[in-house]
Design a protein around this motif. Structure first.
Motif, PDB file in Angstrom:
ATOM      1  N   ALA A 106     -15.141   7.965 -15.032  1.00  0.00           N
ATOM      2  CA  ALA A 106     -13.761   7.456 -14.935  1.00  0.00           C
ATOM      3  C   ALA A 106     -14.148   6.476 -13.499  1.00  0.00           C
ATOM      4  CB  ALA A 106     -12.832   8.540 -14.459  1.00  0.00           C
ATOM      5  N   ARG A 107     -14.932   6.961 -12.450  1.00  0.00           N
ATOM      6  CA  ARG A 107     -15.124   6.035 -11.667  1.00  0.00           C
ATOM      7  C   ARG A 107     -15.941   4.789 -12.171  1.00  0.00           C
ATOM      8  NH1 ARG A 107     -12.925   9.588  -8.975  1.00  0.00           N
ATOM      9  NH2 ARG A 107     -14.129  10.950  -7.313  1.00  0.00           N
ATOM     10  N   ASP A 108     -16.626   4.782 -13.333  1.00  0.00           N
ATOM     11  CA  ASP A 108     -17.481   3.561 -13.397  1.00  0.00           C
ATOM     12  C   ASP A 108     -16.393   2.813 -14.264  1.00  0.00           C
ATOM     13  OD1 ASP A 108     -19.751   4.570 -12.486  1.00  0.00           O
ATOM     14  OD2 ASP A 108     -20.742   5.391 -14.501  1.00  0.00           O
ATOM     15  N   ALA A 109     -15.640   3.484 -15.276  1.00  0.00           N
ATOM     16  CA  ALA A 109     -14.728   2.558 -15.870  1.00  0.00           C
ATOM     17  C   ALA A 109     -13.637   1.589 -14.896  1.00  0.00           C
ATOM     18  CB  ALA A 109     -13.700   3.477 -16.845  1.00  0.00           C
ATOM     19  N   LEU A 110     -13.246   2.200 -13.885  1.00  0.00           N
ATOM     20  CA  LEU A 110     -12.103   1.776 -12.951  1.00  0.00           C
ATOM     21  C   LEU A 110     -13.168   0.556 -12.296  1.00  0.00           C
ATOM     22  CD1 LEU A 110     -10.323   4.624 -11.523  1.00  0.00           C
ATOM     23  CD2 LEU A 110      -9.532   3.157 -13.175  1.00  0.00           C
ATOM     24  N   ALA A 111     -14.238   0.896 -11.766  1.00  0.00           N
ATOM     25  CA  ALA A 111     -15.185  -0.287 -11.163  1.00  0.00           C
ATOM     26  C   ALA A 111     -15.253  -1.478 -12.196  1.00  0.00           C
ATOM     27  CB  ALA A 111     -16.546   0.340 -10.830  1.00  0.00           C
ATOM     28  N   ALA A 112     -15.673  -0.950 -13.440  1.00  0.00           N
ATOM     29  CA  ALA A 112     -15.762  -2.226 -14.532  1.00  0.00           C
ATOM     30  C   ALA A 112     -14.384  -3.055 -14.534  1.00  0.00           C
ATOM     31  CB  ALA A 112     -16.242  -1.586 -15.645  1.00  0.00           C
ATOM     32  N   LEU A 113     -13.457  -2.461 -14.518  1.00  0.00           N
ATOM     33  CA  LEU A 113     -12.263  -3.052 -14.906  1.00  0.00           C
ATOM     34  C   LEU A 113     -12.025  -3.943 -13.445  1.00  0.00           C
ATOM     35  CD1 LEU A 113      -9.687  -3.088 -16.770  1.00  0.00           C
ATOM     36  CD2 LEU A 113      -8.724  -1.041 -15.309  1.00  0.00           C
ATOM     37  N   ASP A 114     -12.308  -3.307 -12.521  1.00  0.00           N
ATOM     38  CA  ASP A 114     -12.082  -4.277 -11.284  1.00  0.00           C
ATOM     39  C   ASP A 114     -12.840  -5.480 -11.539  1.00  0.00           C
ATOM     40  OD1 ASP A 114     -10.200  -2.534 -10.140  1.00  0.00           O
ATOM     41  OD2 ASP A 114     -11.685  -1.553  -8.762  1.00  0.00           O
TER      42      ASP A 114
END
Length: 558
Positions: A106-114
């Motif tokens: 989840a952390r990686d997904a949000l970082a990739a989204l940013d």
């Protein structure tokens, strides 16, 4: 050959699947698992049951991919979250570290989204595609809500919510609850849970049950908790021995398993008894034929040698025929599982066997308790840890002197207590321990010679198990020996402290049935939700801990 597909960091959704085919594994020359077949899909909820030592936890490791089987095939698509019974707390890791590990996707997904949003705003080549991919990943994980879900689970499971707390400072139960909360907050395709109710209080049990029932992904749980299996599992894998030695899969949840297992066991017992009876008949026929060959064929005096000689070959042929019949009808069905048989316990009508009047024990049983037990009495004692359930049973058994109130036990009344924990295991053989126990009962006058319940009559331990040293017995087998020793003197009052601990589902059901029909007085102290459902008609005594009494070491106010 074993095929392990790599597990992606993102859920596979409807494509997720774990397929197990013909899996087996040996350890130290002993077969732990053999012929296991199962398929986990989204929304499937498997319960894995069996006696201790049947390989339940081993199977979870195989499903998770942390252990490769010796034979069979495992194919896995999707992410897996595992809650084992114990978790190491090394390296100075904190509660927050565990949360971060579980929510890494989840952390990686949000970082990739940013990063995708920045690239999209700056007009970077291919930014739109990268942003769309990151958005899909975040949505699949519901990444924005992941931390809130973990916090909610930590609170409802009674876990430590301070993310800065080192795991090394927490008990085994506290660490398990943190780990379980992290898994419930993540969005794994599959949850694999090993005895998840061991460290939960009533509120935590209700929360876990609700979450698992509403879980949209696959669940496989190893558990002795019949209430959890009844409320959650739709399919049950039974690893206990069957007619052909392989595991069994039952649909219809716990009820389907109970009915299917019972029917199969009855067929197994009937077939075994039929073969054994036929074998006994043919053995008798062979014995009689041999006797005739030795002496029974001899004719009366005066009969000629020729007549005697012509009869001998026929008798020899009869012996050979009977022997061939016996060999052809060898017993091929393995002995069926032991079935518990409750011994006959006497009733003594019109007598108060044990009477407690306003008894208390300083620092252990603060609530005054009044109890009168006559033959046929049925009492369930419940309450949070620290309320004094075990202490009350020990008082009724005469093992602890009350500091307040009074206790009266009828003369010659036999009162026996099955304690919650087994004594320390040593090198003595189980049958010797049982025999020594009977010797003490007889020498103390508590039991007459020949009055004891034979160990073999209870159906609790096999002949192979009674020959083993205590330290080689599983916890379940030790618990069976404890129960046998409690029943050995045919007690008038039977006190049982958490009697379902470490016992198989089949034995618990047989024991519950036996307790309901015995003439003795029975008192049970238990947290077992299904047992409490089964004895709902019994009288109940609820103990409440004093404010001065601290919760148990695990910090679980059960």
């Amino acid at each position: 050959m074993t095929t392990l597909k790599p597990v992606s960091g993102l859920p596979a959704g409807e494509r997720a699947q774990i397929t197990v085919s013909g899996v087996g594994i040996d350890r130290g020359g002993r077969t732990v698992l053999s012929g296991v077949d199962m398929t986990l899909t989204p929304r499937s909820r498997w319960g894995i049951v069996g006696e201790n030592g049947r390989g339940k936890s081993t199977l979870l490791h195989i499903l998770a991919g942390t252990l490769a089987p010796d034979v069979g095939t495992v194919r896995r698509i999707g992410t897996v979250g595992v809650a084992e019974q114990e978790m190491e707390a090394t390296g100075g890791r904190t509660v927050g570290d565990l949360v971060d590990i579980e929510l890494a996707a989840a952390r990686d997904a949000l970082a990739a989204l940013d990063a995708g949003a920045v690239g999209l705003a700056g007009g970077a080549p291919g930014a739109a595609g990268r942003y769309a991919e990151a958005l899909a990943a975040a949505e699949a994980l519901d990444a924005w809500d992941a931390d809130r879900r973990v916090d909610l689970a930590l609170e409802n499971l009674g876990a430590v919510t301070d993310r800065s707390r080192p795991l090394a400072e927490l008990s085994v139960g506290q660490r398990y609850r943190v780990r379980l909360a992290c898994l419930l907050g993540a969005s794994h395709d599959f949850l694999l849970l090993d005895e998840p109710t061991n460290h939960l209080d009533a509120a935590g049990l209700d929360y876990l049950t609700e979450r698992l029932r509403g879980h949209h992904n696959g669940v496989a749980l190893v558990s002795h908790d019949r209430a959890l299996l009844s409320d959650v599992a739709t399919t049950v894998l039974d690893l206990d021995p069957s007619r052909d030695g392989g595991p069994r899969v039952y649909g219809g949840g716990l009820v389907g398993y109970q009915e299917g297992r019972r029917a199969e066991r009855e067929r197994w017992e009937a077939e075994f008894e039929q073969q054994r009876a036929e074998h006994a008949r043919l053995t008798q026929d062979l014995s009689e034929a041999r006797n005739r060959l030795v002496s029974g064929w001899r004719p009366d005096k005066g009969t000629g040698k020729h007549q005697r000689a012509t009869r001998a070959p026929g008798l020899v042929r009869a012996v050979h025929r009977r022997r061939d019949d016996l060999e052809e009808h060898a017993i091929t069905v393995p002995p069926p599982p032991l079935r518990f048989r409750m011994p006959e316990l006497r009733a003594r009508p019109g007598t108060t066997l044990v009477g407690a009047e306003e008894v208390t024990v300083a620092g252990r049983l603060e609530q005054p308790v009044t109890v009168a037990l006559a033959s046929g009495a049925r009492l369930v004692v419940t309450g949070a840890n620290g309320a004094g359930k075990s202490t009350l049973l020990a008082v009724l058994a005469g093992r602890i002197e009350p500091t307040g109130g009074g206790l009266r036990t009828a003369r010659t009344a036999r009162v026996r207590l099955l304690a919650q924990e087994s004594p320390r295991a040593d090198a003595r053989r189980a049958r010797d321990v049982f025999g020594a126990h009977l010797g003490r009962l007889v020498s103390s006058g508590a039991l007459e010679e020949g009055e004891a319940v034979p160990l073999s009559s209870l159906g609790l331990l096999s002949s192979a198990d009674v020959a083993k040293p205590l330290r080689e017995l599983s916890m379940g087998q030790q618990r069976r020996l404890d129960l046998a020793m409690a029943l050995a003197s045919r007690p008038d009052v039977l006190l049982l402290d958490e009697p379902t601990n470490h016992l198989s589902i089949a034995l618990v059901e047989e024991l519950t049935e036996g307790l309901g029909s015995t003439g003795a007085a029975v008192v049970i102290a238990t947290h077992d939700r299904q047992l409490r459902r089964d004895v709902a008609s019994w009288e109940h005594l609820v103990l409440r801990p004093s404010a001065a009494v601290r919760p148990a070491a695990e910090g679980i106010p059960r």
